[in-house]
Design an enzyme around this catalytic site. Sequence first.
Site, PDB file in Angstrom:
ATOM      1  N   ASP A  14       0.813  -1.168  -0.254  1.00 18.19           N
ATOM      2  CA  ASP A  14       0.041  -0.111   0.045  1.00 18.19           C
ATOM      3  C   ASP A  14       0.795   1.362  -0.016  1.00 18.19           C
ATOM      4  OD1 ASP A  14       0.721  -0.840   2.697  1.00 18.19           O
ATOM      5  OD2 ASP A  14      -0.611   0.805   3.322  1.00 18.19           O
ATOM      6  N   GLU A  51       0.054  -0.788   5.981  1.00 17.11           N
ATOM      7  CA  GLU A  51       0.984  -0.396   6.651  1.00 17.11           C
ATOM      8  C   GLU A  51       0.895   1.282   7.074  1.00 17.11           C
ATOM      9  OE1 GLU A  51       5.177   0.990   7.797  1.00 17.11           O
ATOM     10  OE2 GLU A  51       3.889   1.509   6.185  1.00 17.11           O
TER      11      GLU A  51
END
Length: 459
Positions: free
Chosen positions: A84, A147
């Site tokens: 991400d 994250e």
Amino acid sequence: MDIKQLSERYEQEYLDKVFRLLSIPSVYEEDDSYPYGKAVHDALEKMLEIGNQDGFSTKNVDGHAGHIEFGEGEEILGILGHLDVVPAGKGWSTPPFEPTVRDGKLYARGAQDDKGPVMAAYMAMKLLKDQGFEPNKRIRLIVGTDEERDWKGIDHYFSKEEMPELGFTPDASFPVIHAEKGLLDGYISFSLEEQGDPLVSIQNLEAGDRLNMVPDEAQTVLIASYDLHEDFEYFLQENELQGEIENIGNQYKLTVKGHSVHASKPELGTNAIRSLLKFMLTLPLADQVLETLKSVYHGFEQTDGSGLGLSLSDEVSGPLTVNLGSLHITKEYEVKLGLNLRYPVTADQDNVLRRLEEFADKVDGEFEVYDHLKSLYLEKDHPFIQTLLRVYNDITGEEETVQSMGGATYARSLSAGVAYGAMFKHSPDTAHQKDEHVLIADMVRAIEIYASAIYELTK
């Protein structure tokens, strides 16, 4: 096995594969069909597809994370990264999700944080596998998907899968990061009270959407009984800031620009919220509004926490840092302030929380913890750390020692883990910024270091 010579042969394959990842805009989105949005899901699927095509064993763990693995044995060497990315933002020279190579640099959102380094670690695994290397334990690349927000993806993964005995994450810098500060995201909510008939009143204020980024824009709408243009433009000039002002009648819309950097180093950025507050304190707002905003401004005027009574430091990890990451004020004068604080590994976390609660009391508000990652600290003499350090120094010819940082990495998810690369001392630090990029030569060198370290740890 000449790993240096071999790693150089993988440059084009590295670029071909990382382009496939960087082209996916894997920013979190709410979605009923996917845990973190379709784009994040697509990035996870693409990474696992690459692993499958190269003959690795792969697993998708409920769309929250996945792994790519080879080797046999009871033990696991874990390599943790994430797919991400933070929102691209504005001001890019080339489209952020159309990876571009210019002057030996790879540009794209995620090139540095963390798709580029993840692919370097993957290519190190592939290099060894292609050479017929048979490790004495399983080598598992674990890729997470959340994250940049709440770490729910990696938490879900480890609720289902084995914990590696040792591991590292390619999401920081070399040589070895053996200590990471405690990380605290929180919100302070309070109300302002406007009494009398002030010459200027606040209609709303909107600034910041990511606590782990120094906000690069802050905007407010004010009602004023006199023309604000001259005062605002003078303020911008005196403080060497960029901004805009426009009005319809007595309603003024003010925008202040800042410079966004990662919140682990807030002192390197220009916080647009602080700049806007500084101007607002020059205005004839209602007394109570002015006094409360003054407390907020002075509380976050410095990035070392001194305004909050939290000027802390230690020899292992350095000083505390704090970022005023968001501020929202409604026309009903309801205020929500978001902060990102990183405290030294030896600090008393209860004292940190107590100080934040005391500051909230000062503005008649309440402090709420949104997320709290406790500090990470492995002794520098740990055999695992010494192996990683030796590999790095042997390859680079340097004599570096362990380091600490304020950033938070997936190393904290491991029972024993550290951050290991992929940036070098000379590398441009562009994570979370416009025109994010890496030096391609750095990624090739990282492939060499990762392959050598994996070999040493599993031969």
